[in-house]
Design an enzyme around this catalytic site. Structure first.
Site, PDB file in Angstrom:
ATOM      1  N   GLU A 111       0.825  -1.410   0.092  1.00 61.31           N
ATOM      2  CA  GLU A 111       0.002  -0.118   0.009  1.00 61.31           C
ATOM      3  C   GLU A 111       0.947   1.272  -0.103  1.00 61.31           C
ATOM      4  O   GLU A 111       0.821   2.134   0.777  1.00 61.31           O
ATOM      5  CB  GLU A 111      -0.770   0.105   1.099  1.00 61.31           C
TER       6      GLU A 111
HETATM    7  C1  TNX Z   1      -4.538  -3.933   4.661  1.00 63.37           C
HETATM    8  S1  TNX Z   1      -2.730  -6.224   3.968  1.00 63.37           S
HETATM    9  C2  TNX Z   1      -3.169  -3.869   4.972  1.00 63.37           C
HETATM   10  C3  TNX Z   1      -3.237  -3.289   6.495  1.00 63.37           C
HETATM   11  C4  TNX Z   1      -4.171  -3.204   7.051  1.00 63.37           C
HETATM   12  C5  TNX Z   1      -5.260  -4.294   6.592  1.00 63.37           C
HETATM   13  C6  TNX Z   1      -6.527  -4.169   7.351  1.00 63.37           C
HETATM   14  C7  TNX Z   1      -1.942  -5.350   3.730  1.00 63.37           C
HETATM   15  C8  TNX Z   1      -0.515  -6.013   3.640  1.00 63.37           C
HETATM   16  N1  TNX Z   1      -2.156  -4.196   4.249  1.00 63.37           N
HETATM   17  O1  TNX Z   1      -2.334  -2.261   6.649  1.00 63.37           O
HETATM   18  O2  TNX Z   1      -4.315  -3.237   8.317  1.00 63.37           O
HETATM   19  O3  TNX Z   1      -5.437  -4.194   5.402  1.00 63.37           O
HETATM   20  O4  TNX Z   1      -7.488  -5.296   7.223  1.00 63.37           O
END
Ligand code: TNX
Length: 524
Positions: free
Chosen positions: A337
């Protein structure tokens, strides 16, 4: 004639009614094949008799390898906790050889993987055979599950706990079976993490991945950069006080996991999810915006400055300090992300970090986005949201850990009335978390590329053991089975019966599991 018949009838009625109440004998099932084992072993052969575990039972182990002795001691402690029996391990007086449990190092070609084991249960002896102590450790988890909570007759002063006889031959489907805990969004104490690890070990997990940094907090002491914890550890989601592990505490967790033949995998998430680090050392910041402590739950706004050399000297120190106290083979560098990082900067960054991780003797794991970079085949991609990037990683020779969010994200709510959890990947009821086949789930991903499965538990909505357990249990128990048992043994209708019978263990461990209405939980 009529009176005789009446008399006879009344005698029969009286016999039925006047029978003394049958004393309930607490006799466990002595059919090895029907004991509710999770994960279900590869092969079970029942011989329909029983080994009577009692206070005269002794545990012996191969003594050439101290790790086998430790497995024996672990078993003895767990039996003490469950039944109150104090069983000697490798005691010198050989008089007491009536009934023994022998944990045996065996170099046999039948034991194909390091975690393979065989369990031979006869009337007077139980043999746990394994090539390695890790295999023996997995074997004694099966044995723990075979020991009933109740003895055959609680009224005698010499109770026996009957273990059904037979043979179990077992080995894991995947070499990697992990659970992730996000200690960054909310901090969890050493004791809370230990409790989670202990339960995971019972279901044969072999990896615990700790998400040690995020926008809302930095959770591990770095001696060369003290502000990471002086500043960066003081926040968490919702404005709580945060916290961090000293390096000694982290080592304690590593050891606690190692005692259960589990590997601890540290994650420092970067270049995104780095607000807490940049707040501590603003030169790291690459998004050009003023920094402030963050206690919300948005993602994707922070980034390190990927083009600054000093960022890499900083990371060299951080990765160096953490890997120096991490005996396992992996360092997880996050990489998810990164909406605030330019794509070219992201690729440059991930490749530089991979070099640093390798310089410190570890293999890099990253979330599936890392597949955009040109990586070494020793690195591992963790699939969470984009199948195509897992396939690309596999094409480049990387192994893949499967954590598809719509199945394994145990931070998702079970249903609309769930107390905790998020919903962005959908509701995940207990059957949905279980009913998928990791070997075929991602179309086009070769079986040989799959290292294993992992259940991530993000902690935006949870902040203590009881809330953690509500989301994790029972779903992580099912994922343990998907990671271990052959696909032909993974069947929801069969599994849910075995899950229902975990209640005594869950209660004994005081686990605040979610009593899903899909399961007919066995009252104790
Ligand atoms: C996505 S999965 C994220 C996390 C969040 C999560 C909550 C991922 C690699 N990143 O930063 O905590 O969703 O479900």
């Amino acid at each position: 004639m009529i009176t005789r018949t009446l008399l006879l009838l009344s005698v029969i009625v009286c016999i039925a009614a006047c029978q003394p109440e049958k004393k309930e004998i607490l006799f466990p099932k002595t059919d090895l094949a029907t004991v509710p084992l999770i994960p279900k072993p590869v092969k079970t052969v029942a011989t329909h008799s029983a080994f009577g575990l009692d206070s005269n039972t002794v545990i012996y182990t191969t003594t050439q390898d101290p790790a086998f002795e430790k497995v024996g001691q672990f078993l003895s402690e767990k039996i003490k906790g469950k039944l109150g029996l104090d069983l000697a391990v490798n005691a010198s007086d050989s008089e007491k050889l009536e009934r023994l449990i022998y944990i045996n190092q065996l170099d046999s070609t039948d034991l194909e993987t390091p975690e393979s084991y065989q369990l031979y249960i006869k009337k007077d002896s139980i043999f746990v055979n394994a090539k390695t102590a890790a295999g023996a450790f997995r074997g004694i988890q099966t044995l723990r599950q075979l020991i009933p909570e109740k003895s055959n007759d609680t009224l005698t002063d010499h109770p026996l706990w009957l273990i059904p006889t037979g043979k179990i031959v077992d080995a894991p489907k995947f070499e990697y079976r992990g659970a992730m805990l996000d200690v960054a969004r909310h901090f969890f104490t050493v004791e809370e993490v230990k409790k989670y690890i202990d339960i995971l070990a019972y279901y044969k997990y072999n990896s615990i991945h700790l998400h040690l940094s995020d926008d809302q907090g930095w959770r591990i002491e770095i001696k060369s950069w003290p502000k990471l914890t002086e500043v960066g550890a003081k926040t968490e989601v919702g404005g709580g006080e945060g916290g961090f592990y000293t390096q000694d505490e982290y080592k304690e967790l590593v050891q606690y996991a190692a005692d259960r033949h589990m590997t601890l995998i540290p994650e420092i998430d970067m270049p995104g999810h780095t607000n807490a680090a940049s707040l501590s050392y603003p030169f790291l910041n690459g998004n050009g915006k003023p920094l402030k402590p963050y206690t919300g739950t948005r993602v994707g706004f922070s980034t390190f400055d990927a083009r600054k050399d000093t960022v890499y000297s900083f990371l060299d120190d951080v990765i160096g300090e953490i890997t120096a106290i991490t005996p396992g083979p992996y360092f997880h560098a996050g990489g998810d992300e990164t909406h605030a990082t330019k794509k070219s900067d992201y690729i440059y960054f991930v490749e530089k970090v991979e070099e640093l991780v390798q310089k410190h003797g570890k293999k890099m794991i990253g979330w599936n986005e890392i597949a955009q970079a040109k990586l070494d085949p020793s690195s591992v991609a963790q699939l969470w949201n984009e199948s195509h990037s897992a396939i690309k990683a596999a094409e480049n020779g990387l192994k893949v850990i499967l954590s598809p969010s719509e199945r394994t994200y145990v931070d998702m709510k079970y249903d609309s009335i769930s107390e905790y959890g998020l919903t962005w990947a959908g509701f995940i009821p207990v059957d949905v978390a279980y009913n998928w086949n990791p070997e075929t789930y991602v179309e086009g991903l070769p079986r040989e590329s799959i290292l294993g499965v992992e259940a991530p538990l993000w902690s935006e909505t949870i902040s203590n053991s009881s809330e953690l357990e509500y989301l994790a249990f029972p779903r992580v128990i099912g994922i343990a089975e998907l990671g271990w048992s052959p696909a032909e043994h993974c069947n929801w209708d069969d599994y849910k019966q075995r899950l229902a019978q975990q209640v005594p263990y869950l209660n004994q461990m005081e686990i605040n599991y979610y009593p899903s209405p899909l399961v007919d939980w066995k009252e104790e």
